[in-house]
Motif scaffolding. Structure first.
Motif, PDB file in Angstrom:
ATOM      1  N   LEU A  63       0.852  -1.185   0.000  1.00  0.00           N
ATOM      2  CA  LEU A  63       0.000   0.000   0.000  1.00  0.00           C
ATOM      3  C   LEU A  63       0.889   1.236   0.000  1.00  0.00           C
ATOM      4  CD1 LEU A  63      -2.931  -0.628   2.527  1.00  0.00           C
ATOM      5  CD2 LEU A  63      -3.065  -0.496   0.035  1.00  0.00           C
ATOM      6  N   GLU A 108       0.463   5.295  -0.036  1.00  0.00           N
ATOM      7  CA  GLU A 108      -0.543   6.354   0.117  1.00  0.00           C
ATOM      8  C   GLU A 108      -1.947   5.774  -0.032  1.00  0.00           C
ATOM      9  OE1 GLU A 108       0.491   9.346  -2.691  1.00  0.00           O
ATOM     10  OE2 GLU A 108       2.251  10.028  -1.561  1.00  0.00           O
ATOM     11  N   ASN A 109      -2.131   4.623   0.607  1.00  0.00           N
ATOM     12  CA  ASN A 109      -3.404   3.895   0.642  1.00  0.00           C
ATOM     13  C   ASN A 109      -3.842   3.375  -0.721  1.00  0.00           C
ATOM     14  OD1 ASN A 109      -5.304   2.880   2.469  1.00  0.00           O
ATOM     15  ND2 ASN A 109      -6.829   4.392   1.838  1.00  0.00           N
ATOM     16  N   ARG A 110      -2.919   3.251  -1.681  1.00  0.00           N
ATOM     17  CA  ARG A 110      -3.220   2.708  -3.006  1.00  0.00           C
ATOM     18  C   ARG A 110      -2.442   1.409  -3.199  1.00  0.00           C
ATOM     19  NH1 ARG A 110      -0.940   5.787  -6.911  1.00  0.00           N
ATOM     20  NH2 ARG A 110       0.429   6.780  -5.378  1.00  0.00           N
ATOM     21  N   ARG A 155     -10.947  -7.727  -2.752  1.00  0.00           N
ATOM     22  CA  ARG A 155     -11.181  -7.417  -1.340  1.00  0.00           C
ATOM     23  C   ARG A 155     -12.074  -8.499  -0.731  1.00  0.00           C
ATOM     24  NH1 ARG A 155      -9.387  -2.169  -0.643  1.00  0.00           N
ATOM     25  NH2 ARG A 155      -9.166  -0.969  -2.592  1.00  0.00           N
TER      26      ARG A 155
END
Length: 395
Positions: free
Chosen positions: A175, A177-179, A243
């Motif tokens: 991950l 920057e949360n990507r 997910r």
């Protein structure tokens, strides 16, 4: 003098007979034959023998453990399901020209003839071609130098090129920057590339049609939800974000360990690999002096067709569970899938003694197998990495 006579007589046998005898050996034993004499070495190096040897050994499954006593005595311990004993593969001599003897190395992954290590001292990646006896330093990834603690087993994959080639790919996911980002190193051009993953909007086989078998890289392993990147093994498509949610732990409110667990009250261990999840449940053991754990049950879970759920595939039969049930203070595991068979490893420590369990699950036949392992004296050894591998070949 007498010690040489059997070798001379053995060398006088017809080469066809010798090749037939040699093919009954495990690959490390065949490699050692090269040092007997020139006659034996020429037979082992014959292109037809090498082809037959590789055809036979491509299907072998390997377990490798990297251990360190003194840093100059680092050894790869290998066991294959086509043999009945452990092999010791000295690795320090290969690494010595490239790294300093005081560097702290950890074994990350293996595929084919390639073995990947990380230096915790210099935070560098090193690849070793075991058969060609070469060592290569890999440039830092786009995320910069990374030490041992930065690498997660279920979030990386080493992919060797065709047998006999000197190429490989190394992929890992993080991950940023949360990507979810996938990073890939290709030894052919000695460069890294990075790709941001896209959200999944369809069934996996349709999304990756024509992309070859899928590679799954875990990014986040949560109690109820995971983040997994999927990409075709040919590397010619954009990775997709999955997910999957897990509903099987609703009644389990206690802490969950991922990949590694001390026996201090954690009753569920989840081990991820290649799009599968092994759940290991334990019970308390209290002998009045110490509080430890004992294995209770093992389940195998896999991704649903659309990648949105974890679905239970099978549970280890009770009779097999009874064979492996034992107390532990520390336990770790790894999971690998190849050609429809899931291999699962559990390595536990109980009061200083290590124990290894190798389980295989044939998905199509819904069949579990416990592979007996010969005794392996690990007392006093510093464990520095363990993994499954396949495709070791003669060159």
């Amino acid at each position: 003098m007498d010690n040489h006579r059997p070798t001379v007589g053995f060398s006088c046998l017809p080469s066809e007979l010798l090749q037939s005898i040699f093919l009954r050996l495990a690959l490390p034993d065949i490699v050692r034959l090269r040092s007997i004499n020139k006659s034996i070495a020429s037979i082992v190096s014959d292109k037809d023998f090498v082809r037959d040897c590789n055809t036979q050994f491509l299907s072998a499954n390997w377990l490798f453990i990297y251990s360190k006593g003194w840093r100059r005595d680092s050894v790869l311990h290998g066991f294959t399901d086509q043999s009945d004993h452990w092999f010791k593969i000295p690795i320090a001599g290969l690494l010595m020209p490239v790294i300093h003897a005081t560097e702290d190395l950890y074994f990350l992954a293996a595929s084919g003839n390639f073995f990947l290590f990380v230096s915790n001292t210099r935070k560098e990646l090193l690849s070793v071609n075991l058969m060609k006896r070469t060592v290569k330093k890999i440039p830092p990834s786009p995320l910069g130098p990374r030490g041992t603690s930065s690498w997660r087993r279920s979030g990386m994959k080493l992919v060797a090129g065709p047998p006999g080639s000197d190429s490989f790919r190394f992929l890992f996911a993080e991950l940023v920057e949360n990507r979810p980002i996938m990073f890939e190193y290709n030894s052919d051009d000695d460069k890294w590339q990075s790709m941001e993953a896209e959200e999944n909007h369809g069934d996996l086989p349709r999304v990756f049609e024509g992309a070859g078998p899928l590679i799954f890289l875990s990014v986040v392993n949560g109690t109820n939800e995971s983040v997994v990147l999927a990409i075709g093994s040919q590397g010619n498509n954009t990775p997709v974000v999955l997910r999957p949610r897990f509903s099987g732990g609703a009644i389990e409110q206690r802490q969950v360990a991922v990949g590694f667990s001390w026996g201090n009250g954690i009753n569920r261990l989840q081990v991820y690999g290649d799009g599968y999840m092994m759940i290991v449940r334990s019970d308390d053991v209290d002998d009045g002096n110490t509080k430890e754990r004992v294995l209770k049950e093992i389940e195998m879970w896999g991704l649903s067709p659309n990648g949105r759920r974890w679905e239970r595939i099978s549970k280890l039969p009770g009779a097999t569970m009874e064979q492996i049930k034992r107390a532990y203070g520390v336990i770790m595991g790894c999971v690998e899938e190849r050609n429809g068979t899931i291999r699962a490893l559990l390595m536990s420590n109980y009061r200083g003694l290590w124990h290894i369990i190798w389980l295989s699950y044939d998905i199509g036949r819904d069949d579990w197998t416990l592979l007996p392992l010969p005794d392996f004296d690990m007392k006093g050894l510093n464990m520095a990495g363990i993994t499954f591998s396949s495709g070791l070949t003669l060159v």
